[in-house]
Design a protein around this motif. Sequence first.
Motif, PDB file in Angstrom:
ATOM      1  N   UNK A 158     -11.897-130.271  63.057  1.00  0.00           N
ATOM      2  CA  UNK A 158     -11.524-131.653  63.386  1.00  0.00           C
ATOM      3  C   UNK A 158     -10.310-131.688  64.304  1.00  0.00           C
ATOM      4  N   UNK A 159      -9.345-130.817  64.062  1.00  0.00           N
ATOM      5  CA  UNK A 159      -8.158-130.754  64.907  1.00  0.00           C
ATOM      6  C   UNK A 159      -8.527-130.324  66.329  1.00  0.00           C
ATOM      7  N   UNK A 160      -9.397-129.339  66.433  1.00  0.00           N
ATOM      8  CA  UNK A 160      -9.831-128.863  67.750  1.00  0.00           C
ATOM      9  C   UNK A 160     -10.585-129.952  68.499  1.00  0.00           C
ATOM     10  N   UNK A 161     -11.443-130.677  67.785  1.00  0.00           N
ATOM     11  CA  UNK A 161     -12.205-131.754  68.420  1.00  0.00           C
ATOM     12  C   UNK A 161     -11.286-132.862  68.912  1.00  0.00           C
ATOM     13  N   UNK A 162     -10.312-133.226  68.099  1.00  0.00           N
ATOM     14  CA  UNK A 162      -9.386-134.285  68.508  1.00  0.00           C
ATOM     15  C   UNK A 162      -8.523-133.839  69.684  1.00  0.00           C
ATOM     16  N   UNK A 163      -8.131-132.579  69.705  1.00  0.00           N
ATOM     17  CA  UNK A 163      -7.340-132.044  70.818  1.00  0.00           C
ATOM     18  C   UNK A 163      -8.156-132.049  72.100  1.00  0.00           C
ATOM     19  N   UNK A 169      -4.739-135.794  65.858  1.00  0.00           N
ATOM     20  CA  UNK A 169      -5.421-135.946  64.571  1.00  0.00           C
ATOM     21  C   UNK A 169      -4.430-136.405  63.506  1.00  0.00           C
ATOM     22  N   UNK A 170      -4.853-137.356  62.709  1.00  0.00           N
ATOM     23  CA  UNK A 170      -4.011-137.831  61.613  1.00  0.00           C
ATOM     24  C   UNK A 170      -3.902-136.761  60.533  1.00  0.00           C
ATOM     25  N   UNK A 171      -2.753-136.626  59.963  1.00  0.00           N
ATOM     26  CA  UNK A 171      -2.537-135.660  58.883  1.00  0.00           C
ATOM     27  C   UNK A 171      -3.306-136.097  57.643  1.00  0.00           C
ATOM     28  N   UNK A 173      -4.050-137.102  54.050  1.00  0.00           N
ATOM     29  CA  UNK A 173      -3.114-137.817  53.175  1.00  0.00           C
ATOM     30  C   UNK A 173      -2.514-136.932  52.095  1.00  0.00           C
ATOM     31  N   UNK A 174      -3.265-135.976  51.584  1.00  0.00           N
ATOM     32  CA  UNK A 174      -2.774-135.160  50.473  1.00  0.00           C
ATOM     33  C   UNK A 174      -1.820-134.062  50.928  1.00  0.00           C
ATOM     34  N   UNK A 175      -1.767-133.776  52.230  1.00  0.00           N
ATOM     35  CA  UNK A 175      -0.885-132.732  52.741  1.00  0.00           C
ATOM     36  C   UNK A 175       0.500-133.293  53.043  1.00  0.00           C
ATOM     37  N   UNK A 176       1.496-132.503  52.755  1.00  0.00           N
ATOM     38  CA  UNK A 176       2.852-132.885  53.155  1.00  0.00           C
ATOM     39  C   UNK A 176       2.989-132.656  54.654  1.00  0.00           C
ATOM     40  N   UNK A 177       3.944-133.359  55.275  1.00  0.00           N
ATOM     41  CA  UNK A 177       4.161-133.199  56.715  1.00  0.00           C
ATOM     42  C   UNK A 177       4.550-131.759  57.035  1.00  0.00           C
ATOM     43  N   UNK A 178       5.311-131.149  56.139  1.00  0.00           N
ATOM     44  CA  UNK A 178       5.737-129.768  56.343  1.00  0.00           C
ATOM     45  C   UNK A 178       4.551-128.813  56.320  1.00  0.00           C
ATOM     46  N   UNK A 179       3.662-129.036  55.374  1.00  0.00           N
ATOM     47  CA  UNK A 179       2.482-128.167  55.265  1.00  0.00           C
ATOM     48  C   UNK A 179       1.585-128.338  56.485  1.00  0.00           C
ATOM     49  N   UNK A 180       1.369-129.570  56.917  1.00  0.00           N
ATOM     50  CA  UNK A 180       0.505-129.836  58.060  1.00  0.00           C
ATOM     51  C   UNK A 180       1.052-129.197  59.338  1.00  0.00           C
ATOM     52  N   UNK A 181       2.365-129.301  59.528  1.00  0.00           N
ATOM     53  CA  UNK A 181       2.992-128.681  60.695  1.00  0.00           C
ATOM     54  C   UNK A 181       2.865-127.164  60.631  1.00  0.00           C
ATOM     55  N   UNK A 182       3.108-126.593  59.455  1.00  0.00           N
ATOM     56  CA  UNK A 182       2.998-125.151  59.282  1.00  0.00           C
ATOM     57  C   UNK A 182       1.568-124.662  59.458  1.00  0.00           C
ATOM     58  N   UNK A 183       0.604-125.458  59.007  1.00  0.00           N
ATOM     59  CA  UNK A 183      -0.796-125.086  59.134  1.00  0.00           C
ATOM     60  C   UNK A 183      -1.210-125.017  60.603  1.00  0.00           C
ATOM     61  N   UNK A 184      -0.782-125.987  61.384  1.00  0.00           N
ATOM     62  CA  UNK A 184      -1.112-125.984  62.810  1.00  0.00           C
ATOM     63  C   UNK A 184      -0.453-124.811  63.530  1.00  0.00           C
TER      64      UNK A 184
END
Length: 197
Positions: A158-163, A169-171, A173-184
Amino acid sequence: MSRRRSIFSFGRSGRSDRDEQPTDDTSDGSGTRISGTPETPQASSSSRARRPSAPPAVTIRANTPREAQGRIVFQRMPNGALMEPVGLAKACTKSFKRVDNPGGYTWKLTPPDVKEAYYAELQKEFAWSPEDELEVRGMWEQKASKRYSDMMSDYKRKLRASTDEGREMDRPLWMSAEFWTGLQAYWSQEAVQAVSE
């Protein structure tokens, strides 16, 4: 009583039909045809009773018992194998969203204490006998690892498609902002991308 000769010699070549022993066909009064001599009757294949088949897994799952607390009880198939209960994959996904997993960008990177917390969440929805603990743990580990990997792969797609579409892509909801940034950041590493490719 009618008499009939067998037309099969079964390897006794060179013998004529006259050498074959006649067989008697009789009826026992129940409508069942019996072939062979009266001393050694054999029921025909069409008269053999069919063996009852074991109930399919879907039937067993439909009748899944629950404890007084409402937890689903693990069951076994008629052959003794432990059966995966309905809702196991969904329960795994819910546990991922309830428990914080810092740095757990893959199942392998998920710390052991977080996995234990996931397993504890499972015990809130399912019940099993103490002697089944090892089998249940193994089944859960296999299901949880696959579900976690599938879930992260889905977010990556989904992230690749949105890029590719030029939007952000919206984060989840269950992920923290820190986790989402680290995941990317994890997905952008060359080594990770090489494995993905």
